[in-house]
Design a protein around this motif. Structure first.
Motif, PDB file in Angstrom:
ATOM      1  N   ASN A 138       0.831  -1.204   0.000  1.00 43.98           N
ATOM      2  CA  ASN A 138       0.000   0.000   0.000  1.00 43.98           C
ATOM      3  C   ASN A 138       0.876   1.268   0.000  1.00 43.98           C
ATOM      4  O   ASN A 138       0.828   2.062   0.942  1.00 43.98           O
ATOM      5  N   THR A 176       2.323   5.053  -0.997  1.00 48.18           N
ATOM      6  CA  THR A 176       1.732   6.363  -1.271  1.00 48.18           C
ATOM      7  C   THR A 176       2.540   7.051  -2.358  1.00 48.18           C
ATOM      8  O   THR A 176       3.768   7.188  -2.238  1.00 48.18           O
ATOM      9  N   ARG A 192      -7.861   2.749   0.927  1.00 48.09           N
ATOM     10  CA  ARG A 192      -6.961   3.570   0.112  1.00 48.09           C
ATOM     11  C   ARG A 192      -7.268   5.043   0.378  1.00 48.09           C
ATOM     12  O   ARG A 192      -8.399   5.499   0.165  1.00 48.09           O
ATOM     13  N   GLN A 250      -2.849   7.150  -2.558  1.00 46.33           N
ATOM     14  CA  GLN A 250      -2.768   5.694  -2.728  1.00 46.33           C
ATOM     15  C   GLN A 250      -3.665   5.250  -3.880  1.00 46.33           C
ATOM     16  O   GLN A 250      -4.439   6.045  -4.411  1.00 46.33           O
TER      17      GLN A 250
END
Length: 549
Positions: A4, A6, A63, A67
């Motif tokens: 995940n 960024t 999210r 993201q």
């Protein structure tokens, strides 16, 4: 790999140039398991939740701004396994699958971030069993094992419920109106109950081939072992429209290996399954398409483009073909062996099979690298491993590092000049008989699990009417065709190195020398085949729709 990450403002600005800006509202579904060709969404404002399918719709991830959504289904074009729902009003950037593939090809930095997250998320889904499949079965069921292997080798997440040991199994089966006699049972897409399905039926239910179009291919690859996947990667990366057709699941014979330690670039080794998964992701990243659970039964060589006919009746046209069907381990020459396949006799040695024989005594048949790797791997969890070798030494066909490891392992016992001559059991293998050829002594052992990694036979029976094969059934290619007479070759130029008796059709990994070649050789041949395909396509003076003269 981060699951995940960024994105920076600079990354987002680069993505913005190929994306569509879109306002979204709370409760809006961006994609669901019924959607193929899932877009990628980059969150600029608001939040998006990722949930599993089913009644509870458990939130697996959120999210936030910077993201993005998506996992490997974005690359493959298959249906999503999860649901993405807007949880706070906001703004997103939307990219279609084609835009994602183009972006990854042009922007290496952004492509690495996206691909790393896609792979990490799929691996996490596999570890957690978060997908659209629940499999009910038993550890002694050959059909259960076959379905587990198919899903695993296709990198498809699933939840496995052993009805003999899971205390929740009865309640779940009652809800689905499933009886023990119908095992294995697959609960597919949270909608369909498949009772003892075939692999092809399961593939249809999961829509594993939904992304494959009917256009003419520059290259069609038959077989998704290391050679076929290498050909797919190199062909697709060169911009050739590429389709891979695999009879079962990717990985080939190498996919059955627990660990490959002598492959360039992986000093700590990797499993055959890991190698296959990486290769598939790499090929799909470049735009190659993959069909699984589909058998090619005929190649019409009388026309150009060539026509490939599948057992299902589907037909595809291709300007060139790479045959990478490889070889399969020879079956045990024992009358009862086929009856125990998947129920004590295995032709794979992965974590899945190892779980079936934890703390038990096992036998491995073979004297090559695959057998050696299996013996060392199984010795980690088995009480004892008997390595049965027909010759009088290992060094003829096994790497030195494996020989040293086997000799030093206290749980591995080598039996030279030994072969299995009998076996007994009812629902499952119970014991085996082996014979020492040197002394003539016959031994009976209570061994319930035998792993066969010996010999190789080509998968070329369906080609014998159209191609030149040698006495063992391997495809004859390149200069070796001269031995079979000039009449076998229709062009004025000589056949190219891996070219078969049909111009523009190449064979890798299953030529006469192919049966003993290792993964690296198959990968090298796959790359070489694409180089030769380029040469064939470039030199061909016939228009695409005319027959080869």
């Amino acid at each position: 790999m981060q699951d995940n990450p960024t994105l920076s403002r600079e990354h987002i600005d680069r993505i913005r140039s190929v994306a569509q800006l879109r306002s979204v509202q709370r409760g809006e579904v961006l994609y669901a398991p019924s959607h193929p060709d899932v877009p990628l969404f980059v969150v600029l404002e608001g939040t998006v939740s990722i949930t599993r399918a089913g009644e509870d719709e458990k939130i697996l991830a959120v999210r936030e701004p910077g993201q993005f959504t998506g996992e490997m289904s974005v690359i493959s074009g298959n249906r999503s396994l999860l649901t993405a729902r807007v949880t706070n009003d906001g703004v997103v950037l939307e990219l279609t699958r084609d835009k994602v593939l183009t972006l990854m090809a042009k922007d290496t930095e952004v492509g690495e971030i996206l691909m790393g997250a896609f792979v990490a998320r799929r691996l996490l889904m596999i570890q957690l069993g978060e997908g659209n499949v629940i499999l009910f079965g038993t550890k002694d069921s050959a059909r259960t094992l076959a379905i587990r292997e198919f899903l695993t080798r296709n990198g498809h997440p699933f939840t496995y419920v052993d009805i003999e040991s899971d205390h929740c199994a009865s309640e779940l089966m009652e809800q689905l109106a499933v009886r023990h006699s119908e095992i294995p049972v697959v609960y597919c897409n949270r909608r369909y109950v498949l009772r003892n399905p075939s692999i092809s039926e399961l593939a249809v239910c999961l829509d594993l081939n939904i992304n494959v179009d009917k256009g003419v291919r520059d290259v069609l690859v038959i077989g998704a072992g290391p050679g076929g996947l290498a050909a797919a990667v190199y062909a697709a990366s060169e911009g050739l429209k590429t389709l891979v057709i695999e009879k079962s699941a990717p990985g080939g014979q190498a996919g059955s290996s627990s660990k490959i330690e002598n492959y360039l670039g992986f000093p700590t080794g990797l499993s055959g399954q890991e190698l296959a998964n990486r290769s598939i992701a790499q090929a799909q990243k470049f735009g190659a398409q993959l069909m699984v659970a589909q058998s090619v039964v005929h190649i019409d060589c009388s026309r150009q483009p060539y026509r490939i006919v599948l057992e299902s009746g589907l037909k595809f046209n291709a300007r060139s073909i790479v045959i990478a069907t490889g070889a399969q381990y020879a079956r045990l020459p024992v009358e009862e062996a086929d009856a125990f396949t998947g129920r004590g006799i295995y032709y794979n040695a992965t974590h899945m099979e190892a779980q079936l024989c934890d703390s038990e005594e096992v036998a491995v048949v073979g004297g090559g690298n695959s057998a050696g790797q299996a013996a060392v791997f199984l010795a980690q969890t088995s009480s004892r491993v008997h390595l049965l070798v027909r010759s009088n030494q290992l060094s003829e066909s096994m790497s030195q590092y494996l020989i040293a490891r086997i000799d030093a392992h206290p749980k591995i016992e080598i039996h030279y000049q030994t072969q299995i001559v009998g076996m007994t059991g009812a629902a499952h293998l119970e014991s085996i008989d082996w014979k020492d050829d040197a002394s003539g002594r016959r031994v009976t052992k209570r061994i319930r699990h035998v792993f066969v990694m010996a010999g190789a036979a080509p998968r070329t029976e369906w080609l014998e009417d159209s191609f030149v094969l040698d006495k063992k059934g391997f495809i004859v290619t390149g200069p070796d065709l001269v031995e079979y007479g000039d009449a076998q070759w229709p062009l004025s130029r000589s056949p190219l190195l891996l070219e078969t008796s049909v111009p523009g059709i190449f064979a890798v990994g299953d030529t006469r020398a192919g049966s003993m070649k290792r993964v690296a050789s198959a990968v090298g041949e796959g790359a070489m085949a694409v180089h030769l395909v380029h040469r064939f396509l470039a030199e061909s003076t016939a228009p695409r729709n005319e027959a080869v003269k």
